[in-house]
Write a protein that holds these residues in place. Structure first.
Motif, PDB file in Angstrom:
ATOM      1  N   ARG A  56       0.853  -1.197   0.000  1.00 54.64           N
ATOM      2  CA  ARG A  56       0.000   0.000   0.000  1.00 54.64           C
ATOM      3  C   ARG A  56       0.884   1.241   0.000  1.00 54.64           C
ATOM      4  O   ARG A  56       1.847   1.313   0.770  1.00 54.64           O
ATOM      5  CB  ARG A  56      -0.858  -0.050   1.264  1.00 54.64           C
ATOM      6  CG  ARG A  56      -1.783   1.125   1.525  1.00 54.64           C
ATOM      7  CD  ARG A  56      -2.718   0.726   2.664  1.00 54.64           C
ATOM      8  NE  ARG A  56      -3.469   1.807   3.236  1.00 54.64           N
ATOM      9  CZ  ARG A  56      -4.801   1.737   3.434  1.00 54.64           C
ATOM     10  NH1 ARG A  56      -5.489   0.676   3.075  1.00 54.64           N
ATOM     11  NH2 ARG A  56      -5.436   2.729   4.012  1.00 54.64           N
ATOM     12  N   PRO A  61      -3.788   6.868   4.451  1.00 55.43           N
ATOM     13  CA  PRO A  61      -3.870   6.778   5.915  1.00 55.43           C
ATOM     14  C   PRO A  61      -4.598   5.534   6.401  1.00 55.43           C
ATOM     15  O   PRO A  61      -5.407   4.946   5.670  1.00 55.43           O
ATOM     16  CB  PRO A  61      -4.650   8.035   6.288  1.00 55.43           C
ATOM     17  CG  PRO A  61      -5.400   8.429   5.065  1.00 55.43           C
ATOM     18  CD  PRO A  61      -4.586   7.967   3.896  1.00 55.43           C
ATOM     19  N   LEU A  62      -4.298   5.144   7.621  1.00 55.87           N
ATOM     20  CA  LEU A  62      -4.879   3.933   8.216  1.00 55.87           C
ATOM     21  C   LEU A  62      -5.900   4.315   9.284  1.00 55.87           C
ATOM     22  O   LEU A  62      -5.859   5.417   9.824  1.00 55.87           O
ATOM     23  CB  LEU A  62      -3.769   3.102   8.870  1.00 55.87           C
ATOM     24  CG  LEU A  62      -2.604   2.718   7.960  1.00 55.87           C
ATOM     25  CD1 LEU A  62      -1.552   1.946   8.762  1.00 55.87           C
ATOM     26  CD2 LEU A  62      -3.083   1.879   6.792  1.00 55.87           C
ATOM     27  N   THR A 126      -4.712  14.719  10.513  1.00 52.99           N
ATOM     28  CA  THR A 126      -5.958  14.137  11.024  1.00 52.99           C
ATOM     29  C   THR A 126      -5.768  12.638  11.226  1.00 52.99           C
ATOM     30  O   THR A 126      -4.889  12.034  10.602  1.00 52.99           O
ATOM     31  CB  THR A 126      -7.104  14.361  10.014  1.00 52.99           C
ATOM     32  OG1 THR A 126      -6.667  13.899   8.738  1.00 52.99           O
ATOM     33  CG2 THR A 126      -7.522  15.807   9.934  1.00 52.99           C
ATOM     34  N   ALA A 128      -7.973   8.819  11.733  1.00 45.64           N
ATOM     35  CA  ALA A 128      -9.249   8.091  11.644  1.00 45.64           C
ATOM     36  C   ALA A 128      -9.283   7.049  12.761  1.00 45.64           C
ATOM     37  O   ALA A 128      -8.318   6.306  12.941  1.00 45.64           O
ATOM     38  CB  ALA A 128      -9.361   7.414  10.276  1.00 45.64           C
ATOM     39  N   PRO A 151      -5.586  -1.713   8.367  1.00 44.50           N
ATOM     40  CA  PRO A 151      -6.235  -1.715   7.048  1.00 44.50           C
ATOM     41  C   PRO A 151      -6.698  -3.132   6.747  1.00 44.50           C
ATOM     42  O   PRO A 151      -6.294  -4.076   7.434  1.00 44.50           O
ATOM     43  CB  PRO A 151      -5.102  -1.311   6.106  1.00 44.50           C
ATOM     44  CG  PRO A 151      -3.870  -1.812   6.768  1.00 44.50           C
ATOM     45  CD  PRO A 151      -4.119  -1.738   8.259  1.00 44.50           C
ATOM     46  N   ILE A 193     -17.186   6.093   6.933  1.00 43.96           N
ATOM     47  CA  ILE A 193     -16.218   7.076   7.467  1.00 43.96           C
ATOM     48  C   ILE A 193     -16.830   8.472   7.417  1.00 43.96           C
ATOM     49  O   ILE A 193     -17.298   8.920   6.355  1.00 43.96           O
ATOM     50  CB  ILE A 193     -14.897   7.088   6.669  1.00 43.96           C
ATOM     51  CG1 ILE A 193     -14.261   5.691   6.611  1.00 43.96           C
ATOM     52  CG2 ILE A 193     -13.914   8.086   7.280  1.00 43.96           C
ATOM     53  CD1 ILE A 193     -12.928   5.637   5.864  1.00 43.96           C
ATOM     54  N   ARG A 205     -16.817   7.814   3.252  1.00 43.58           N
ATOM     55  CA  ARG A 205     -16.992   6.476   2.666  1.00 43.58           C
ATOM     56  C   ARG A 205     -18.329   5.925   3.156  1.00 43.58           C
ATOM     57  O   ARG A 205     -18.565   5.890   4.365  1.00 43.58           O
ATOM     58  CB  ARG A 205     -15.848   5.559   3.107  1.00 43.58           C
ATOM     59  CG  ARG A 205     -15.992   4.123   2.581  1.00 43.58           C
ATOM     60  CD  ARG A 205     -14.745   3.290   2.822  1.00 43.58           C
ATOM     61  NE  ARG A 205     -14.586   2.901   4.206  1.00 43.58           N
ATOM     62  CZ  ARG A 205     -13.518   2.263   4.703  1.00 43.58           C
ATOM     63  NH1 ARG A 205     -12.503   1.975   3.894  1.00 43.58           N
ATOM     64  NH2 ARG A 205     -13.446   1.946   5.964  1.00 43.58           N
ATOM     65  N   VAL A 240     -11.915  10.725   0.357  1.00 45.44           N
ATOM     66  CA  VAL A 240     -11.023  10.016   1.261  1.00 45.44           C
ATOM     67  C   VAL A 240      -9.713   9.916   0.521  1.00 45.44           C
ATOM     68  O   VAL A 240      -9.650   9.323  -0.550  1.00 45.44           O
ATOM     69  CB  VAL A 240     -11.539   8.602   1.561  1.00 45.44           C
ATOM     70  CG1 VAL A 240     -10.587   7.876   2.476  1.00 45.44           C
ATOM     71  CG2 VAL A 240     -12.906   8.665   2.176  1.00 45.44           C
ATOM     72  N   SER A 241      -8.670  10.530   1.065  1.00 45.87           N
ATOM     73  CA  SER A 241      -7.408  10.443   0.360  1.00 45.87           C
ATOM     74  C   SER A 241      -7.051   8.967   0.309  1.00 45.87           C
ATOM     75  O   SER A 241      -7.217   8.245   1.282  1.00 45.87           O
ATOM     76  CB  SER A 241      -6.343  11.220   1.092  1.00 45.87           C
ATOM     77  OG  SER A 241      -6.423  10.898   2.441  1.00 45.87           O
TER      78      SER A 241
END
Ligand code: AMP
Ligand code: MG
Length: 363
Positions: A56, A61-62, A126, A128, A151, A193, A205, A240-241
């Motif tokens: 990945r 981001p995770l 940021t 998550a 992930p 998300i 998401r 979502v990046s």
């Protein structure tokens, strides 16, 4: 997920997983959504191993998984100290969402505490976070006493795993990878998300929990990305990046067909004459097509309610992918926000499908 799965794993297995995480190792773990590939969320070297194992890109981001405090009545839980090591500001809205939906398949994006490594956040300011509901993983998190990045436990861009056997298949050559077996995942698609780091909550998401569910339970309005862009006077919609057009992709070509239009979908593949799997709603008795002079279809029934469909989605894609079809056709999901999570995954799976799916997925 079987409800007694935690009792099936001995305390010794959980202890071994905790030791492995503490020493910077990887542990695959079950959640109610999909299986995750876990590492200590405050150990940059361990996090890098997750990215390497999945292939990945490091700027994706995770999600950090945390334990829900072990209280019988979740409404009595004080989440402020639980989130303090991870999050800078915890708004009233955030607490309402947490009380309503955690532990559960809802991920919230916050401004991060400075102690959260940038390796976990793809370099962003940021983070998550979610508290997964699976009892085995709750036990793991409580014993670990930290956060676990997780992930989905699959190669980048591929179909997400919903059983321990799927994870083993994905990481066949990582013989020493510890996989906690918590049975089949109930929800079957990744968490919803919501970005809480902006001036209004934004859906990044779609998943099982919809903006309608959130409004009904908390009175909080969640904006869709295009609605937020209008509100904020931006021309760009937030995404979502790391979300890609091609993802969750089987190696067999996959297409969606509109109701009664199997032959149209097939016309894209003039060379295919046989070995076509066509999924049909279990509420319909059959395709309703008059057949085709030269193409042999095989019908596969799929659930016609969105929750059951999601629960079986990745299982179905994996199984069909391994059965050697030349083409897989699935029915287009109906309109309605309860189908948005499934529709999102299916569109990406179609886009990335086919023999060159790994190269698509990396675009
Ligand atoms: P996965 O772990 O494959 O389920 O993907 C995690 C998802 O969460 C990805 O789509 C990420 O882009 C998203 N995500 C994680 N952290 C953040 C963040 N800080 N901001 C926005 N999206 C995030
Ligand atoms: Mg994934």
């Amino acid at each position: 997920m079987s409800s007694d799965s935690s009792s099936l794993q001995s305390a010794a297995v959980i202890q071994e997983a905790v030791q492995s995480l503490r020493s910077g190792g990887l542990v695959a773990f079950p959640t109610e959504t999909v299986y995750g590939l876990g590492a200590d969320a405050k150990n940059p070297e361990a996090i890098k191993k997750v990215f390497a194992a999945k292939g990945r890109p490091s700027n994706h981001p995770l999600i950090v998984h945390i334990a829900a405090p072990d209280k019988f009545d979740q409404s009595q839980v004080d989440w402020v100290p639980v989130l303090a090591p991870w999050v800078r500001d915890l708004s009233e809205d955030a607490l309402k969402l947490i009380h309503a939906f955690w532990p559960g398949p809802l991920t919230l994006v916050f401004k991060k505490d400075k102690s959260v490594p940038l390796e976990a956040t793809g370099g962003q300011d940021t983070v998550a976070i979610r508290a997964p509901a699976h009892p085995l993983t709750q036990e793991l998190l409580r014993k670990f006493k930290g956060g676990i990045v997780g992930p989905s436990a699959n190669r980048f861009g591929k179909v997400s795993p919903t059983s321990a056997a799927d994870v083993r298949y994905e990481f066949e050559e990582m013989l020493d990878l510890m996989i906690l077996d918590g049975g089949d995942c109930d929800v079957g698609i990744e968490s919803t998300i919501i970005d809480l780091s902006r001036d209004h909550p934004v859906l990044l998401r779609p998943g099982l929990i919809t903006p309608g569910d959130i409004l009904a339970k908390t009175g909080i309005k969640v904006y869709l990305p295009h609605e937020y862009a209008v509100l904020a006077g931006q021309s760009e919609t937030p995404v979502v990046s790391g979300s890609l057009r091609a993802h969750y992709a089987p190696t067999t070509p996959l297409r969606l067909y509109a109701s009664g239009r199997v032959l149209d979908a097939l016309s894209e593949f003039p060379d295919i004459k046989s070995r076509v799997a066509v999924a049909v709603w279990d509420s319909d008795s059959s395709l309703g097509e008059d057949g085709h002079p030269s193409v042999h279809f095989e019908e596969v029934l799929v659930p016609s309610d969105s929750v059951s469909f999601a629960s079986k989605l990745y299982r179905t894609l994996r199984d069909l992918d391994q059965q050697g079809w030349d083409l897989i056709l699935l029915p287009e999901p109906p309109v309605g926000e309860e189908w948005d999570g499934v529709r999102d995954r299916l569109q990406r799976a179609c886009f990335g499908s086919g023999p060159s799916s790994s190269s698509h997925a990396n675009n």
